[in-house]
Write a protein that holds these residues in place. Structure first.
Motif, PDB file in Angstrom:
ATOM      1  N   PRO A  34     -12.552 -87.152 -16.194  1.00 42.84           N
ATOM      2  CA  PRO A  34     -13.865 -87.223 -16.847  1.00 42.84           C
ATOM      3  C   PRO A  34     -13.999 -88.527 -17.622  1.00 42.84           C
ATOM      4  O   PRO A  34     -13.036 -89.009 -18.215  1.00 42.84           O
ATOM      5  CB  PRO A  34     -13.844 -86.013 -17.796  1.00 42.84           C
TER       6      PRO A  34
ATOM      7  N   LEU B 297      -7.903 -84.142 -13.820  1.00 38.75           N
ATOM      8  CA  LEU B 297      -9.305 -84.543 -13.935  1.00 38.75           C
ATOM      9  C   LEU B 297      -9.412 -86.012 -14.289  1.00 38.75           C
ATOM     10  O   LEU B 297      -8.457 -86.629 -14.771  1.00 38.75           O
ATOM     11  CB  LEU B 297     -10.010 -83.715 -15.022  1.00 38.75           C
TER      12      LEU B 297
ATOM     13  N   GLN C 213     -15.526 -78.072 -15.055  1.00 36.00           N
ATOM     14  CA  GLN C 213     -16.717 -77.820 -15.861  1.00 36.00           C
ATOM     15  C   GLN C 213     -17.112 -76.346 -15.766  1.00 36.00           C
ATOM     16  O   GLN C 213     -17.447 -75.713 -16.775  1.00 36.00           O
ATOM     17  CB  GLN C 213     -17.871 -78.702 -15.385  1.00 36.00           C
ATOM     18  N   GLY C 214     -17.051 -75.800 -14.559  1.00 33.18           N
ATOM     19  CA  GLY C 214     -17.382 -74.390 -14.391  1.00 33.18           C
ATOM     20  C   GLY C 214     -16.402 -73.490 -15.103  1.00 33.18           C
ATOM     21  O   GLY C 214     -16.789 -72.500 -15.740  1.00 33.18           O
TER      22      GLY C 214
ATOM     23  N   THR D 240      -6.738 -86.045  -8.477  1.00 33.46           N
ATOM     24  CA  THR D 240      -8.068 -85.757  -9.015  1.00 33.46           C
ATOM     25  C   THR D 240      -9.120 -85.868  -7.912  1.00 33.46           C
ATOM     26  O   THR D 240      -8.879 -86.451  -6.860  1.00 33.46           O
ATOM     27  CB  THR D 240      -8.438 -86.731 -10.147  1.00 33.46           C
ATOM     28  N   SER D 241     -10.275 -85.310  -8.171  1.00 36.22           N
ATOM     29  CA  SER D 241     -11.395 -85.415  -7.239  1.00 36.22           C
ATOM     30  C   SER D 241     -12.657 -85.001  -7.973  1.00 36.22           C
ATOM     31  O   SER D 241     -12.594 -84.330  -9.005  1.00 36.22           O
ATOM     32  CB  SER D 241     -11.185 -84.517  -6.018  1.00 36.22           C
ATOM     33  N   LYS D 242     -13.795 -85.389  -7.447  1.00 38.22           N
ATOM     34  CA  LYS D 242     -15.057 -84.977  -8.042  1.00 38.22           C
ATOM     35  C   LYS D 242     -15.197 -83.463  -7.999  1.00 38.22           C
ATOM     36  O   LYS D 242     -15.749 -82.845  -8.917  1.00 38.22           O
ATOM     37  CB  LYS D 242     -16.229 -85.633  -7.313  1.00 38.22           C
ATOM     38  N   PHE D 243     -14.676 -82.847  -6.927  1.00 40.81           N
ATOM     39  CA  PHE D 243     -14.739 -81.391  -6.808  1.00 40.81           C
ATOM     40  C   PHE D 243     -13.999 -80.723  -7.961  1.00 40.81           C
ATOM     41  O   PHE D 243     -14.491 -79.777  -8.572  1.00 40.81           O
ATOM     42  CB  PHE D 243     -14.141 -80.951  -5.473  1.00 40.81           C
ATOM     43  N   LYS D 244     -12.790 -81.215  -8.281  1.00 41.77           N
ATOM     44  CA  LYS D 244     -12.022 -80.649  -9.380  1.00 41.77           C
ATOM     45  C   LYS D 244     -12.723 -80.871 -10.716  1.00 41.77           C
ATOM     46  O   LYS D 244     -12.661 -80.022 -11.604  1.00 41.77           O
ATOM     47  CB  LYS D 244     -10.619 -81.250  -9.422  1.00 41.77           C
ATOM     48  N   ASP D 245     -13.389 -82.018 -10.855  1.00 41.17           N
ATOM     49  CA  ASP D 245     -14.139 -82.269 -12.086  1.00 41.17           C
ATOM     50  C   ASP D 245     -15.224 -81.215 -12.260  1.00 41.17           C
ATOM     51  O   ASP D 245     -15.431 -80.682 -13.363  1.00 41.17           O
ATOM     52  CB  ASP D 245     -14.770 -83.666 -12.051  1.00 41.17           C
ATOM     53  N   TYR D 246     -15.927 -80.900 -11.169  1.00 42.63           N
ATOM     54  CA  TYR D 246     -16.984 -79.882 -11.231  1.00 42.63           C
ATOM     55  C   TYR D 246     -16.392 -78.491 -11.471  1.00 42.63           C
ATOM     56  O   TYR D 246     -16.948 -77.685 -12.225  1.00 42.63           O
ATOM     57  CB  TYR D 246     -17.806 -79.889  -9.941  1.00 42.63           C
ATOM     58  N   VAL D 247     -15.270 -78.198 -10.814  1.00 44.63           N
ATOM     59  CA  VAL D 247     -14.620 -76.905 -10.997  1.00 44.63           C
ATOM     60  C   VAL D 247     -14.197 -76.730 -12.454  1.00 44.63           C
ATOM     61  O   VAL D 247     -14.369 -75.655 -13.048  1.00 44.63           O
ATOM     62  CB  VAL D 247     -13.384 -76.774 -10.077  1.00 44.63           C
TER      63      VAL D 247
END
Length: 228
Positions: free
Chosen positions: A217, A215, A54-55, A45-52
């Motif tokens: 979240p 993720l 969401q997109g 996991t990573s913050k980048f994947k969390d944002y991806v």
């Protein structure tokens, strides 16, 4: 404001679908709250994947909303009012979560696990002191969870992987079924419910895609992260 309300409501519902993960330890079952986990190095996991994610979820919901709207207009179907649709959306969120968690439950039972907690939105059933109890937790309207324990230590990893996979698979199957049901609604008894059915299809398929992405979240690992 109607499209924006629909979009945001759908996104929140989808976020709730991945906010809680299937649990599998006696400690988690005994705890009244779903415990928060810190991000572990190498967990995928990573913050980048969390944002991806969401997109991706926002993109799926937005595109699906546009396509279903065009389809409805082309067939002369009436679009529900804002209040009516928001009510349908919340129903769809709960039903989507229910089908997802039932997938986890069915997979867990198939490999011999024992159910201890089952939650869909604010409805929570749990075993306490050997007895089943029921709680209504309005503050947890979005999300769900299943906690199961294994009676022995045989094939623990493979059994847990099966349990985790059951949710996304159920979401995909249910989503495809609702796509077919919605597209065949014209002239049938369920035609007035096309909006609810299309929302169920959208959230289920989006939930399948997003849940398979590793993720974290709300500091809860998604099914994809736990499988990874």
């Amino acid at each position: 404001h109607y499209p924006l309300a629909v979009f945001m409501g759908g996104f929140l519902g989808l976020a709730g679908l991945v906010a809680f993960a299937a649990k599998d330890s006696a400690v988690d079952v005994a705890d009244d709250r779903l415990r928060k986990k810190a991000r572990i190095v190498g967990d995928g996991t990573s913050k980048f994947k969390d944002y991806v994610a969401q997109g991706v979820s926002m993109g799926i919901i937005w595109v699906a909303f546009q396509l279903w709207n065009q389809w409805a207009v082309g067939h002369g179907l009436a679009r529900p009012g804002l209040i009516s649709y928001l009510a349908q959306l919340n129903i769809a969120v709960l039903l989507t979560t229910l089908f997802h968690e039932l997938g986890h439950l069915a997979a867990g039972l198939s490999c011999g696990k024992i159910l201890r907690v089952f939650q869909v939105g604010p409805f929570r059933w749990a075993v306490r002191n050997g007895k089943w109890t029921f709680e209504f937790q309005l503050r947890k309207f979005y999300g769900g969870g299943v906690a199961m324990v294994a009676p022995d230590l045989r094939n623990m990893r493979s059994r847990q992987a099966l349990l985790l996979t059951g949710g996304p698979v159920a979401s995909l199957v249910v989503g495809l079924i609702f796509v077919v049901v919605t597209l065949t609604a014209i002239g049938h008894a369920w035609q007035p419910f096309w909006s609810l059915l299309s929302t169920l299809a959208t959230l289920s398929i989006a939930g399948f895609v997003v849940n398979l992405i590793p993720l974290q979240p709300e500091r809860q690992y998604s099914d994809g992260a736990q499988i990874y």
